[in-house]
Design a protein around this motif. Structure first.
Motif, PDB file in Angstrom:
ATOM      1  N   MET A 145       0.850  -1.195   0.000  1.00 50.83           N
ATOM      2  CA  MET A 145       0.000   0.000   0.000  1.00 50.83           C
ATOM      3  C   MET A 145       0.882   1.240   0.000  1.00 50.83           C
ATOM      4  O   MET A 145       1.893   1.286   0.712  1.00 50.83           O
ATOM      5  CB  MET A 145      -0.909   0.015   1.224  1.00 50.83           C
ATOM      6  CG  MET A 145      -2.039  -0.996   1.167  1.00 50.83           C
ATOM      7  SD  MET A 145      -2.382  -1.782   2.764  1.00 50.83           S
ATOM      8  CE  MET A 145      -1.108  -3.047   2.819  1.00 50.83           C
ATOM      9  N   SER A 146       0.508   2.229  -0.785  1.00 53.80           N
ATOM     10  CA  SER A 146       1.225   3.498  -0.844  1.00 53.80           C
ATOM     11  C   SER A 146       0.255   4.607  -0.487  1.00 53.80           C
ATOM     12  O   SER A 146      -0.809   4.729  -1.103  1.00 53.80           O
ATOM     13  CB  SER A 146       1.796   3.712  -2.247  1.00 53.80           C
ATOM     14  OG  SER A 146       2.490   4.934  -2.333  1.00 53.80           O
ATOM     15  N   ARG A 147       0.603   5.407   0.520  1.00 54.87           N
ATOM     16  CA  ARG A 147      -0.321   6.413   1.003  1.00 54.87           C
ATOM     17  C   ARG A 147       0.438   7.631   1.510  1.00 54.87           C
ATOM     18  O   ARG A 147       1.675   7.627   1.552  1.00 54.87           O
ATOM     19  CB  ARG A 147      -1.193   5.822   2.127  1.00 54.87           C
ATOM     20  CG  ARG A 147      -0.411   5.219   3.268  1.00 54.87           C
ATOM     21  CD  ARG A 147      -1.227   4.216   4.081  1.00 54.87           C
ATOM     22  NE  ARG A 147      -2.417   4.824   4.637  1.00 54.87           N
ATOM     23  CZ  ARG A 147      -2.446   5.394   5.856  1.00 54.87           C
ATOM     24  NH1 ARG A 147      -1.352   5.434   6.592  1.00 54.87           N
ATOM     25  NH2 ARG A 147      -3.564   5.916   6.320  1.00 54.87           N
ATOM     26  N   THR A 148      -0.292   8.658   1.868  1.00 55.39           N
ATOM     27  CA  THR A 148       0.293   9.872   2.436  1.00 55.39           C
ATOM     28  C   THR A 148      -0.100   9.975   3.899  1.00 55.39           C
ATOM     29  O   THR A 148      -1.261   9.765   4.248  1.00 55.39           O
ATOM     30  CB  THR A 148      -0.204  11.117   1.678  1.00 55.39           C
ATOM     31  OG1 THR A 148       0.129  10.986   0.294  1.00 55.39           O
ATOM     32  CG2 THR A 148       0.443  12.375   2.228  1.00 55.39           C
ATOM     33  N   ALA A 149       0.895  10.274   4.755  1.00 49.33           N
ATOM     34  CA  ALA A 149       0.628  10.433   6.181  1.00 49.33           C
ATOM     35  C   ALA A 149      -0.038  11.795   6.382  1.00 49.33           C
ATOM     36  O   ALA A 149       0.619  12.799   6.669  1.00 49.33           O
ATOM     37  CB  ALA A 149       1.923  10.328   6.979  1.00 49.33           C
ATOM     38  N   GLY A 150      -1.335  11.841   6.221  1.00 47.24           N
ATOM     39  CA  GLY A 150      -2.064  13.096   6.146  1.00 47.24           C
ATOM     40  C   GLY A 150      -1.920  14.002   7.346  1.00 47.24           C
ATOM     41  O   GLY A 150      -1.877  15.222   7.205  1.00 47.24           O
ATOM     42  N   SER A 151      -1.847  13.471   8.552  1.00 47.80           N
ATOM     43  CA  SER A 151      -1.806  14.311   9.755  1.00 47.80           C
ATOM     44  C   SER A 151      -0.407  14.416  10.343  1.00 47.80           C
ATOM     45  O   SER A 151      -0.243  14.728  11.523  1.00 47.80           O
ATOM     46  CB  SER A 151      -2.756  13.746  10.819  1.00 47.80           C
ATOM     47  OG  SER A 151      -2.361  12.426  11.178  1.00 47.80           O
ATOM     48  N   ALA A 152       0.618  14.142   9.524  1.00 45.22           N
ATOM     49  CA  ALA A 152       1.986  14.101  10.043  1.00 45.22           C
ATOM     50  C   ALA A 152       2.871  15.161   9.406  1.00 45.22           C
ATOM     51  O   ALA A 152       4.077  14.984   9.304  1.00 45.22           O
ATOM     52  CB  ALA A 152       2.586  12.713   9.813  1.00 45.22           C
ATOM     53  N   GLU A 153       2.282  16.283   8.980  1.00 49.65           N
ATOM     54  CA  GLU A 153       3.071  17.340   8.354  1.00 49.65           C
ATOM     55  C   GLU A 153       4.158  17.819   9.310  1.00 49.65           C
ATOM     56  O   GLU A 153       3.894  18.166  10.465  1.00 49.65           O
ATOM     57  CB  GLU A 153       2.159  18.501   7.964  1.00 49.65           C
ATOM     58  CG  GLU A 153       2.882  19.625   7.245  1.00 49.65           C
ATOM     59  CD  GLU A 153       1.935  20.712   6.767  1.00 49.65           C
ATOM     60  OE1 GLU A 153       2.415  21.823   6.482  1.00 49.65           O
ATOM     61  OE2 GLU A 153       0.722  20.439   6.687  1.00 49.65           O
ATOM     62  N   GLY A 154       5.405  17.803   8.834  1.00 50.70           N
ATOM     63  CA  GLY A 154       6.528  18.241   9.648  1.00 50.70           C
ATOM     64  C   GLY A 154       7.139  17.158  10.501  1.00 50.70           C
ATOM     65  O   GLY A 154       8.211  17.360  11.088  1.00 50.70           O
ATOM     66  N   ALA A 155       6.510  15.993  10.609  1.00 49.53           N
ATOM     67  CA  ALA A 155       7.049  14.906  11.430  1.00 49.53           C
ATOM     68  C   ALA A 155       8.198  14.222  10.695  1.00 49.53           C
ATOM     69  O   ALA A 155       8.237  14.177   9.459  1.00 49.53           O
ATOM     70  CB  ALA A 155       5.961  13.899  11.764  1.00 49.53           C
ATOM     71  N   SER A 156       9.128  13.670  11.442  1.00 56.67           N
ATOM     72  CA  SER A 156      10.263  12.973  10.838  1.00 56.67           C
ATOM     73  C   SER A 156       9.817  11.624  10.295  1.00 56.67           C
ATOM     74  O   SER A 156       8.822  11.051  10.774  1.00 56.67           O
ATOM     75  CB  SER A 156      11.362  12.764  11.879  1.00 56.67           C
ATOM     76  OG  SER A 156      10.939  11.818  12.856  1.00 56.67           O
ATOM     77  N   PRO A 157      10.539  11.070   9.295  1.00 56.03           N
ATOM     78  CA  PRO A 157      10.194   9.737   8.795  1.00 56.03           C
ATOM     79  C   PRO A 157      10.178   8.681   9.901  1.00 56.03           C
ATOM     80  O   PRO A 157       9.338   7.787   9.893  1.00 56.03           O
ATOM     81  CB  PRO A 157      11.286   9.449   7.759  1.00 56.03           C
ATOM     82  CG  PRO A 157      11.684  10.801   7.262  1.00 56.03           C
ATOM     83  CD  PRO A 157      11.597  11.698   8.476  1.00 56.03           C
ATOM     84  N   ARG A 158      11.084   8.806  10.862  1.00 58.25           N
ATOM     85  CA  ARG A 158      11.101   7.825  11.954  1.00 58.25           C
ATOM     86  C   ARG A 158       9.819   7.889  12.769  1.00 58.25           C
ATOM     87  O   ARG A 158       9.204   6.851  13.070  1.00 58.25           O
ATOM     88  CB  ARG A 158      12.310   8.059  12.861  1.00 58.25           C
ATOM     89  CG  ARG A 158      12.324   7.133  14.078  1.00 58.25           C
ATOM     90  CD  ARG A 158      13.591   7.276  14.887  1.00 58.25           C
ATOM     91  NE  ARG A 158      13.593   6.347  16.023  1.00 58.25           N
ATOM     92  CZ  ARG A 158      14.650   6.136  16.803  1.00 58.25           C
ATOM     93  NH1 ARG A 158      15.777   6.787  16.588  1.00 58.25           N
ATOM     94  NH2 ARG A 158      14.568   5.274  17.805  1.00 58.25           N
ATOM     95  N   THR A 159       9.403   9.094  13.125  1.00 58.95           N
ATOM     96  CA  THR A 159       8.172   9.249  13.906  1.00 58.95           C
ATOM     97  C   THR A 159       6.970   8.703  13.152  1.00 58.95           C
ATOM     98  O   THR A 159       6.122   8.003  13.711  1.00 58.95           O
ATOM     99  CB  THR A 159       7.952  10.727  14.241  1.00 58.95           C
ATOM    100  OG1 THR A 159       9.042  11.197  15.048  1.00 58.95           O
ATOM    101  CG2 THR A 159       6.649  10.928  14.997  1.00 58.95           C
TER     102      THR A 159
END
Length: 265
Positions: A145-159
């Motif tokens: 599945m490929s998606r966008t982390a909609g509520s994670a603007e500014g969060a690091s890839p690890r988080t």
């Protein structure tokens, strides 16, 4: 540049000829590896040419008896030739493109890439289905599945990856969209890999779980987060799910897909 190797001889398609990386050499063989018969010199007598042709027929017959399929087309053999006579480089692997996140993902053997499946965000599945272990319907041995982390603007890839993997595991092996438990529910999980990884030219982060279920062998769930090339400020997330056990895809498919993600141009 086409790498050195044996390729179909453009002057004699039933033979292979050695390409040294820059030009054709005079080394020839049959597709099964037997030496090619000598080519009669220009101006040779009719009898010499007949003898050479008979020798060629004997070599081909020997190859056929040995079990080799000698006569084949360049396409069937995976070998093509360019207009200038040099062998073409091997074709690229199959790809499925997620234009929303600006990435292309490799499709390993045994998988089907598609953008028309009913499941949300699913871009790739293993071929075919099987009866779910808890007898709730049909399941698949693998999904991407490929998606966008909609509520994670500014969060690091690890988080993003660490927050996403529990939801990915629950979606894959917990409750389905209808509230059923195709695998009888998740009993435990173990982190088997976590760390930074280069993805499509960006610095990403992955977390991989081994999930154990009440029914069936369980599986592996990976959440991979990285900056999107599409201009969306939130990171992109690729979830990869593989059933464990002898019927599931090899775990190397997860690595192949992860390493093969590239920008979609």
């Amino acid at each position: 540049m086409t790498p050195p190797g044996w390729y179909a001889d453009p002057q004699a398609p039933h033979l292979e000829r050695w390409w040294d990386g820059r030009a054709w050499t005079e080394h020839r063989r049959t597709p099964t590896g037997l030496p090619a018969p000598p080519t009669p010199a220009a101006g040779a007598s009719g009898r010499a040419k007949v003898v050479a042709l008979i020798s060629a027929g004997a070599v081909l017959a020997t190859a056929i008896v040995a079990g080799g399929t000698v006569l084949r087309t360049d396409v069937a053999g995976g070998r093509d030739t360019r207009v200038d006579g040099a062998p073409a480089a091997p074709p690229p692997p199959s790809l499925v493109v997620d234009r929303l996140n600006g990435i292309a993902l490799p499709v390993p053997p045994g998988w089907t890439g598609t953008s028309s499946l009913a499941e949300d965000d699913v871009v790739m599945t293993t071929d075919g289905t099987y009866a779910c272990p808890a007898a709730t319907g049909r399941c698949r041995h693998g999904q991407v599945m490929s998606r966008t982390a909609g509520s994670a603007e500014g969060a690091s890839p690890r988080t993003v990856a660490e927050r996403d993997v529990p939801d990915a595991a629950e979606t894959a092996y917990g409750h389905d969209a209808d509230g059923r438990q195709p695998y009888g529910g998740i009993r435990s999980h173990q982190v088997v890999e976590a760390g930074r990884v280069a993805v499509a030219g960006h610095d990403g982060y992955l977390v991989r779980w081994r999930v154990r279920t009440a029914d069936g062998p369980g599986g592996y769930v990976q959440s991979l987060a990285f900056p999107s090339d599409s201009g969306i400020p939130a990171p992109a997330v690729v979830r990869i799910v593989l059933d464990a056990g002898p019927d599931g895809p090899p775990l190397s498919d997860m690595d192949e897909i992860t390493k093969g993600i590239r920008p979609a141009h």
